[in-house]
Design an enzyme around this catalytic site. Structure first.
Site, mmCIF file in Angstrom:
data_model
loop_
_atom_site.group_PDB
_atom_site.id
_atom_site.type_symbol
_atom_site.label_atom_id
_atom_site.label_comp_id
_atom_site.label_asym_id
_atom_site.label_seq_id
_atom_site.Cartn_x
_atom_site.Cartn_y
_atom_site.Cartn_z
ATOM 1 N N ASP A 1 -7.333 -81.579 -1.243
ATOM 2 C CA ASP A 1 -6.294 -82.182 -0.399
ATOM 3 C C ASP A 1 -6.424 -81.651 1.025
ATOM 4 O OD1 ASP A 1 -5.406 -79.622 -0.464
ATOM 5 O OD2 ASP A 1 -3.599 -80.008 -1.646
ATOM 6 N N ASP B 1 -4.757 -79.421 2.793
ATOM 7 C CA ASP B 1 -4.760 -77.966 2.939
ATOM 8 C C ASP B 1 -6.089 -77.368 2.499
ATOM 9 O OD1 ASP B 1 -2.378 -77.634 4.079
ATOM 10 O OD2 ASP B 1 -1.285 -77.052 2.250
ATOM 11 N N GLU C 1 -8.834 -70.753 -3.357
ATOM 12 C CA GLU C 1 -7.580 -70.982 -2.649
ATOM 13 C C GLU C 1 -6.391 -70.639 -3.557
ATOM 14 O OE1 GLU C 1 -7.217 -75.048 -1.471
ATOM 15 O OE2 GLU C 1 -5.129 -74.847 -0.857
ATOM 16 N N ASP D 1 -8.682 -76.849 -3.080
ATOM 17 C CA ASP D 1 -8.133 -78.105 -3.598
ATOM 18 C C ASP D 1 -8.686 -79.301 -2.834
ATOM 19 O OD1 ASP D 1 -6.588 -76.749 -5.373
ATOM 20 O OD2 ASP D 1 -4.790 -76.718 -4.102
#
Ligand code: 1YM
Length: 641
Positions: free
Chosen positions: A506, A508, A431, A504
């Site tokens: 998180d 997103d 990412e 990540d």
């Protein structure tokens, strides 16, 4: 339904081997001693009850997880025979439970219609249990027998009481032996529930009750579907927009082989085809499925041509065209099925292809004739799919001409590995550009390739192949994998046997991971099924004390680690916000280096469950998504920081 032709005869029992062999090599009999093998024991006993139901003698089955993690299974059939078996000198029930490969179904006179993966039966369960109790209600009497420690009879069969004339059946309680099932002896209610529901769908009118009597989670659910496969289709299409109301349903028997099919189209671009033989899921299809698939394409083309949906000289619809948006179930009952393939997930009997094709063709053709409005909607759906396929073909040719889908060294973004051996090559889908940069520095350039993903990739749950091909990110992925896509897909050409998603920890990151998994599951399913897809597990924290740096994967681990440090230790704790924050060295040591990293392999155990989840998470309808998120909110951690 297939009726047993002859009655069981006590002498049919064949004495083959001792139970000791099963305890020595449990894997040979139940596949594995992991959680999967543990649950397999339940199905071996339930199968005997289902056979009794299929023979027409039993309507109710109850499965209970008891407080001590033992299992009780009850049925209201005839009760296992209690007479003496002349070959073994034991009662038949003791013979069935202590002699390997014993059972009416192996006796030649009668056959087993349901059946677990291995069909090895009650004696295997006994061999792998710390105790088994069988109670039989028969001829106004109650009989009881108990075995311990892998099959030693401690109470031989005896009459223990009286019961009403109407009361008949078998009750079995067993507790898996913890010395065999070393991973776990805890039953998973959800695992049992998924299969119980499937069995209830497959056996119309059979009531199966599932109870969990363990302390915290006492539960009781009943599964009974008068609609059988039709109810199953309704369940599978629950969150989808169906394009015709009536579920198509047909069945027939030729040469003692029965075929039942139910199907309905929805407006999605995917298809879900499930097939079963004697209640066993044939994951890899086989002749029963092939017969239906071929007949489906043929009948739709014939109807389309005779009703001028397909004009003279126009290209015929392909299998892919007529399956777009289709949910279909084939259930075959066969007296002597031959299962083939590595996982025995394919029906091999060649005679079934024509039988299933003929039964399907007749029933489906009649449906189209009798329901011209539904037929119109189905034909229009197939024709749109066909146009989209042709558009995708053009798009692919166009990109190919531009060099987009060929292996050239000008595709910039990918930093390839040196090795050309797919077995030892891996690709990291990373990412963001900055994490991509760190990954390029951190990688082992011999075997690790890095592909940074800039934007969010397209949600393919809402897009056909032609639109997916217009997405640059997706095109780069297809090119890197080397397999091609759609009807050109070839697993043999996969350039990396490990595809590692590195995002990540998180919201997103999870979103990008889900988008990628949707792409892989819908367009590259064999890659997922082949176990090639992994998720990297970057650490959430690093803790520095003195010269030591410790990387931590979860909040749980963090608390444990801090508690384990001497109380006066000074330490610095700096949560990673994202991969981009980590320097190349950290990334190598924690996430990429084969020695230290933790990878999660993404597998598909249950296609029905996977299909539902992708549809709910990524599909058109908002309401099921809201319900799903609310129901699962407690499982979500680190939602955002
Ligand atoms: C909870 C588990 O095992 N039920 C069960 C098993 C059998 C019968 C009935 C049965 C079968 C037949 C005749 C036959 C079995 N019998 C045998 C064997 N429930 C459960 N209910 N009479 C009763 O197959 O002809 C094996 S299973 F071998 F003894 F016939």
């Amino acid at each position: 339904m297939i009726k047993k032709e002859e009655h069981y005869n006590d002498d049919d029992i064949q004495v083959l081997e001792g139970l000791e062999a099963v305890r020595k090599r449990p894997g040979m009999y139940i596949g594995t001693t992991s959680s999967r093998g543990l649950h397999h024991l339940v199905w071996e006993i339930v199968d005997n009850a289902i056979d009794e139901a299929l023979a027409g003698y039993c309507d109710d089955i109850e499965i209970i997880i008891n407080e001590d993690n033992s299992i009780t299974i009850k049925d209201d059939g005839r009760g296992i025979p209690t007479g003496i078996n002349s070959k073994t000198g034991l009662s038949t029930v003791e013979t069935v439970y202590t002699v390997l490969h014993a059972g009416g179904k192996f006796g030649g006179g009668s056959y087993k219609v349901s059946g677990g993966l291995h069909g090895v039966g009650a004696s295997v369960v006994n061999a792998l249990s710390s105790f088994v109790e069988v109670t039989i209600y028969q001829n106004e009497k109650i009989f009881y027998v108990r075995f311990e420690n892998g099959g030693t009879t401690v109470n031989s069969l005896k009459e223990v009481g009286k019961c009403d004339k109407e009361r008949t059946g078998t009750t079995v309680t067993f507790k898996p032996d913890p010395t065999i099932f070393t991973d776990t002896t805890t039953f998973d209610y959800e695992v049992l529930k998924t299969r119980v529901r499937e069995l209830a769908f497959l056996n119309k009118g059979l009531r199966i009750i599932l109870c969990d009597d363990r302390e915290i989670e006492k539960k009781k659910e009943e599964f009974l579907y008068e609609g059988g496969l039709k109810s199953y289709i309704q369940y599978l299409n629950k969150n989808k927009n169906t394009i015709h109301e009536q579920i198509i349903h047909l069945e027939g028997i030729i040469d003692n082989i029965s075929i039942e099919v139910a199907m309905q189209y929805n407006d999605s671009y995917n298809n879900l085809l499930l097939s079963f033989v004697n209640n066993i899921n044939t994951h890899d299809g086989g002749t029963h499925e092939e017969g239906v698939r071929n007949a489906l394409t043929r009948i739709i083309n014939n109807y389309g041509k005779s009703h001028k949906y397909i004009k003279d000289g126009e290209e015929s619809l392909t299998g892919d065209d007529v399956r777009e948006g289709l949910v279909l179930i084939v259930s075959c009952k066969h007296p002597n099925p031959q299962f083939e393939g590595q996982t025995k997930g394919r029906l091999g009997n060649t005679e079934v292809r024509k039988i299933s094709g003929d039964i399907f063709a007749e029933g489906f053709d009649r449906f189209l004739m009798e329901n011209p409005d539904s037929a119109k909607k189905i034909l229009e759906k197939c024709l749109t799919a066909s146009r989209a396929r042709l558009a995708a073909k053009k798009a692919r040719e166009l990109t190919r001409r531009k060099g987009g889908l060929e292996l050239t060294n000008q595709w910039g973004k990918l930093t390839d590995c040196i090795s050309k051996d797919p077995k030892e090559s891996e690709i990291f889908l990373v990412e963001g550009d900055s994490a991509g940069g760190s990954a390029k520095t951190a990688r082992n350039n011999e075997s690790q390739a890095v592909l940074p993903l800039r934007g969010k990739i397209l949600n393919v749950e809402k897009a056909r192949l032609d639109r997916a091909l217009a997405n640059e990110e997706i095109r780069t992925i297809i090119t890197a994998f080397g397999t091609g896509i759609g009807d050109e897909f070839d697993l043999e050409k996969l350039r990396y046997h490990k595809i590692i998603i590195m995002t990540d920890a998180d919201v997103d990151g999870s979103h990008i991971r889900t988008l990628l998994l949707t792409l892989f599951y819908r367009f590259f399913k064999p890659i997922v099924e082949g176990g090639h897809v992994y998720a990297a597990q970057p650490p959430l924290y690093s803790i520095k004390h003195g010269k030591t740096t410790k990387y931590i994967l979860s909040d749980e681990e963090l608390n444990e680690y801090i508690e384990s440090l001497p109380s006066n230790t000074k330490f610095i704790q700096n949560r990673f916000k994202g991969l981009g924050e980590m320097n190349a060295e950290d990334l190598r040591d924690t996430t990429m280096n084969i020695q230290n990293r933790v990878l999660k392999q993404i597998t598909v155990d249950d296609v029905v469950e996977a299909d539902k989840i992708f549809e709910v998470l990524m599909g058109e309808n908002v309401e099921p998504r809201r319900e799903f998120i609310e129901a699962n909110a407690t499982y979500a951690q680190n939602i955002d920081y």
